[in-house]
Design an enzyme around this catalytic site. Structure first.
Site, PDB file in Angstrom:
ATOM      1  N   HIS A 201      -5.183   5.311  16.491  1.00 38.85           N
ATOM      2  CA  HIS A 201      -6.143   6.165  15.896  1.00 38.85           C
ATOM      3  C   HIS A 201      -5.853   6.673  14.483  1.00 38.85           C
ATOM      4  O   HIS A 201      -4.735   7.058  14.414  1.00 38.85           O
ATOM      5  CB  HIS A 201      -6.623   7.212  16.830  1.00 38.85           C
TER       6      HIS A 201
ATOM      7  N   GLU B 185     -12.694   2.054  12.601  1.00 38.29           N
ATOM      8  CA  GLU B 185     -13.317   3.453  12.368  1.00 38.29           C
ATOM      9  C   GLU B 185     -12.803   3.768  10.771  1.00 38.29           C
ATOM     10  O   GLU B 185     -11.776   3.990  10.480  1.00 38.29           O
ATOM     11  CB  GLU B 185     -12.430   4.404  12.920  1.00 38.29           C
TER      12      GLU B 185
END
Length: 220
Positions: free
Chosen positions: A96, A166
């Site tokens: 992430h 993302e």
């Protein structure tokens, strides 16, 4: 080749025990297509994983938000892949952007984590994405290709991998990537997989958008 839809929710470092139970109640009452059509995975904070797993409807699955790069030991504060499997957690989010930026996780380190988790049987949501500066400089694809290359180097079985693109500039900033912007990167990523991994993997691997929606957030 038809790919099963994938919907995931990353709860990050949020919630109390009561709030988590309320969220699970809402999810359990939601009307969604069958699991043959869509795979739904939620990712609560570590301390709530057993609670959510115990209360969540059986057609939804649970993911951890991270795991360590090797077997457990003297690594204070870390959670091993073995521990996740021991408590029945099938999925984990790795790479992430917040961990890449705040904890300085390099492409290579993320790749190692992905490889180790997969080797034990976990399914992995592997995150990639560029910053606003990188997008504005025109280096989006160079950045995400390098991130994907480090992951691909450690993956031999892609069926258990979901790539979450993302755009970092759309996380917590109020900015939202347009469908066109997301699809452009998805297309280039699929081309990269085709050229560097293989046609079958490129066709079958699920690539999802991992930023902010107007009414619902996926892997923000």
């Amino acid at each position: 080749m038809a790919r099963k839809f994938f919907v995931g929710g990353n709860w990050k470092c949020n919630g109390t025990a009561e709030e988590v139970k309320k969220i699970v109640t809402v999810l359990n009452e939601a009307e969604v297509p069958s699991e043959d059509v869509v795979e739904v995975v939620v990712s609560p904070p570590f301390v709530f994983l057993p609670v959510v797993k115990g209360l969540l409807r059986p057609d939804f699955q649970v993911a951890a938000q991270n795991c360590w790069v090797r077997r457990g030991g003297a690594f204070t504060g870390e959670i091993s892949a073995e521990m996740l499997l021991n408590v029945g957690i099938p999925w984990v989010i790795l790479g992430h952007s917040e961990r890449r930026s705040l904890l300085n996780e390099s492409n290579e380190f993320v790749g190692e984590k992905v490889g180790y988790a997969l080797s034990l049987g976990l399914k992995v949501i592997a995150c990639i994405g560029e910053t606003l500066q990188q997008r504005e400089s025109g280096s989006t694809m160079a950045v995400v290709a390098a991130q994907t290359k480090a992951i691909a180097a450690k993956v031999s079985y892609w069926d258990n991998v979901v790539l979450a693109y993302e755009p970092v500039w759309a996380i917590g900033t109020g900015k939202v990537a347009t469908p066109v912007q997301a699809q452009e990167v998805h297309l280039e990523l699929r081309k990269w997989l085709h050229d560097n991994v293989g046609a079958e993997v490129a066709a079958s691997t699920r690539i999802i958008y991992g930023g902010k929606f107007v009414y619902f957030s996926l892997f923000m």
